[in-house]
Design a protein around this motif. Sequence first.
Motif, PDB file in Angstrom:
ATOM      1  N   LEU A 111       0.962  -1.070   0.081  1.00  0.00           N
ATOM      2  CA  LEU A 111      -0.090  -0.128   0.169  1.00  0.00           C
ATOM      3  C   LEU A 111       0.784   1.157  -0.083  1.00  0.00           C
ATOM      4  N   ALA A 112       0.771   2.028  -1.200  1.00  0.00           N
ATOM      5  CA  ALA A 112       1.644   3.158  -1.237  1.00  0.00           C
ATOM      6  C   ALA A 112       1.516   4.181  -0.154  1.00  0.00           C
ATOM      7  N   ALA A 113       0.424   4.331   0.471  1.00  0.00           N
ATOM      8  CA  ALA A 113       0.168   5.254   1.761  1.00  0.00           C
ATOM      9  C   ALA A 113       0.728   4.983   2.875  1.00  0.00           C
ATOM     10  N   ALA A 114       0.662   3.612   3.009  1.00  0.00           N
ATOM     11  CA  ALA A 114       1.646   3.076   4.170  1.00  0.00           C
ATOM     12  C   ALA A 114       3.300   3.094   4.005  1.00  0.00           C
ATOM     13  N   LEU A 115       3.603   2.804   2.729  1.00  0.00           N
ATOM     14  CA  LEU A 115       5.058   2.978   2.858  1.00  0.00           C
ATOM     15  C   LEU A 115       5.454   4.347   2.679  1.00  0.00           C
ATOM     16  N   GLU A 116       4.794   5.366   2.250  1.00  0.00           N
ATOM     17  CA  GLU A 116       5.123   6.882   2.192  1.00  0.00           C
ATOM     18  C   GLU A 116       5.089   7.288   3.667  1.00  0.00           C
ATOM     19  N   GLN A 117       3.929   6.859   4.526  1.00  0.00           N
ATOM     20  CA  GLN A 117       3.936   7.327   5.868  1.00  0.00           C
ATOM     21  C   GLN A 117       5.085   6.928   6.797  1.00  0.00           C
ATOM     22  N   LEU A 118       5.485   5.455   6.649  1.00  0.00           N
ATOM     23  CA  LEU A 118       6.367   4.748   7.376  1.00  0.00           C
ATOM     24  C   LEU A 118       7.742   5.505   6.808  1.00  0.00           C
ATOM     25  N   GLY A 119       8.030   5.801   5.705  1.00  0.00           N
ATOM     26  CA  GLY A 119       9.164   6.453   5.389  1.00  0.00           C
ATOM     27  C   GLY A 119       9.386   7.739   5.829  1.00  0.00           C
ATOM     28  N   ARG A 120       8.143   8.536   5.877  1.00  0.00           N
ATOM     29  CA  ARG A 120       8.057  10.151   6.528  1.00  0.00           C
ATOM     30  C   ARG A 120       8.421   9.803   8.074  1.00  0.00           C
ATOM     31  N   TYR A 121       8.063   8.756   8.630  1.00  0.00           N
ATOM     32  CA  TYR A 121       8.103   8.688  10.129  1.00  0.00           C
ATOM     33  C   TYR A 121       9.421   8.331  10.414  1.00  0.00           C
ATOM     34  N   TYR A 122      10.131   7.544   9.522  1.00  0.00           N
ATOM     35  CA  TYR A 122      11.471   7.075   9.881  1.00  0.00           C
ATOM     36  C   TYR A 122      12.466   8.273   9.617  1.00  0.00           C
ATOM     37  N   ASP A 123      12.045   9.011   8.758  1.00  0.00           N
ATOM     38  CA  ASP A 123      12.723  10.162   8.240  1.00  0.00           C
ATOM     39  C   ASP A 123      12.817  11.344   9.522  1.00  0.00           C
ATOM     40  N   THR A 124      11.670  11.511  10.197  1.00  0.00           N
ATOM     41  CA  THR A 124      11.394  12.586  10.993  1.00  0.00           C
ATOM     42  C   THR A 124      11.728  12.089  12.293  1.00  0.00           C
ATOM     43  N   GLY A 125      11.611  10.670  12.642  1.00  0.00           N
ATOM     44  CA  GLY A 125      11.732  10.132  13.778  1.00  0.00           C
ATOM     45  C   GLY A 125      10.250  10.195  14.756  1.00  0.00           C
ATOM     46  N   ARG A 126       9.236  10.283  14.002  1.00  0.00           N
ATOM     47  CA  ARG A 126       7.846  10.181  14.438  1.00  0.00           C
ATOM     48  C   ARG A 126       7.494   8.850  14.730  1.00  0.00           C
ATOM     49  N   LEU A 127       6.805   8.542  16.171  1.00  0.00           N
ATOM     50  CA  LEU A 127       6.618   7.281  16.450  1.00  0.00           C
ATOM     51  C   LEU A 127       7.640   6.073  16.356  1.00  0.00           C
ATOM     52  N   VAL A 128       8.548   6.155  15.593  1.00  0.00           N
ATOM     53  CA  VAL A 128       9.746   5.464  15.480  1.00  0.00           C
ATOM     54  C   VAL A 128      10.962   6.176  15.696  1.00  0.00           C
ATOM     55  N   GLN A 129      12.278   5.298  16.011  1.00  0.00           N
ATOM     56  CA  GLN A 129      13.750   5.991  16.110  1.00  0.00           C
ATOM     57  C   GLN A 129      13.771   6.580  14.732  1.00  0.00           C
ATOM     58  N   GLN A 130      14.496   7.648  14.680  1.00  0.00           N
ATOM     59  CA  GLN A 130      14.849   8.451  13.162  1.00  0.00           C
ATOM     60  C   GLN A 130      15.990   7.231  12.555  1.00  0.00           C
ATOM     61  N   ASP A 131      15.528   6.862  11.443  1.00  0.00           N
ATOM     62  CA  ASP A 131      16.792   5.984  10.626  1.00  0.00           C
ATOM     63  C   ASP A 131      16.400   6.209   9.230  1.00  0.00           C
TER      64      ASP A 131
END
Length: 212
Positions: A111-131
């Motif tokens: 699902l593209a929206a899920a891929l984009e959101q997780l990529g954004r979260y890992y980029d900014t460190g939101r909800l997950v550790q920045q990676d």
Amino acid sequence: MRLFNRNCVLRLSLIPLSLFIATNSLATESPAAVPLYTESELIALINKNTHLARVKADDCQLVQDIEARANKMALPSYQFLYGDMLAYNVCVDRNVELGVYYMRKAAEQGLAAALEQLGRYYDTGRLVQQDKAMAITYLREASSQGNLKAQLRLVKLFNDGYGSPRDFEDAYRWLFNSMVADKATHRKIERALTKLAQKMPDSVVARARLPI
């Protein structure tokens, strides 16, 4: 022994029939059922980032159906929706760990929206550790599916010095071939591509500008 006398029966007979009908209608009336979202409808809501607002607007009536389609039926759009509901305390108790779990499940199914959101979260460190490396992995996959937000973020990461030069050509090609009506976004794309082009040989840029 008589339970009613004649006068009592007469008085009851004078009560308008419409009153009995209205009273009975109020007693049996129930809230209108909210129809469950189709896959295409839900994906459209997700792409417009209005999926959580829609669940709240529907008075949280579909929580059990949403959970069943995310958990038992493993539908990616519903996994993403349920994950967001858990992560942001929408109609369910907040559980960030479980929310990210369902987001990942949706991403694993492409699902593209899920891929984009997780990529954004890992980029900014939101909800997950920045990676940043993990961000690029998710964003690259979403970008290949034509997700514009992912494409812009991926190119920005490359322009900021992250990632491998081997991926520059694909990132340039995807963003260059995107179709955008908004003038401000179009100018943003032009600036991002100009900067990325400086990191590649002219022959690679020319190849990347060919139609997909």
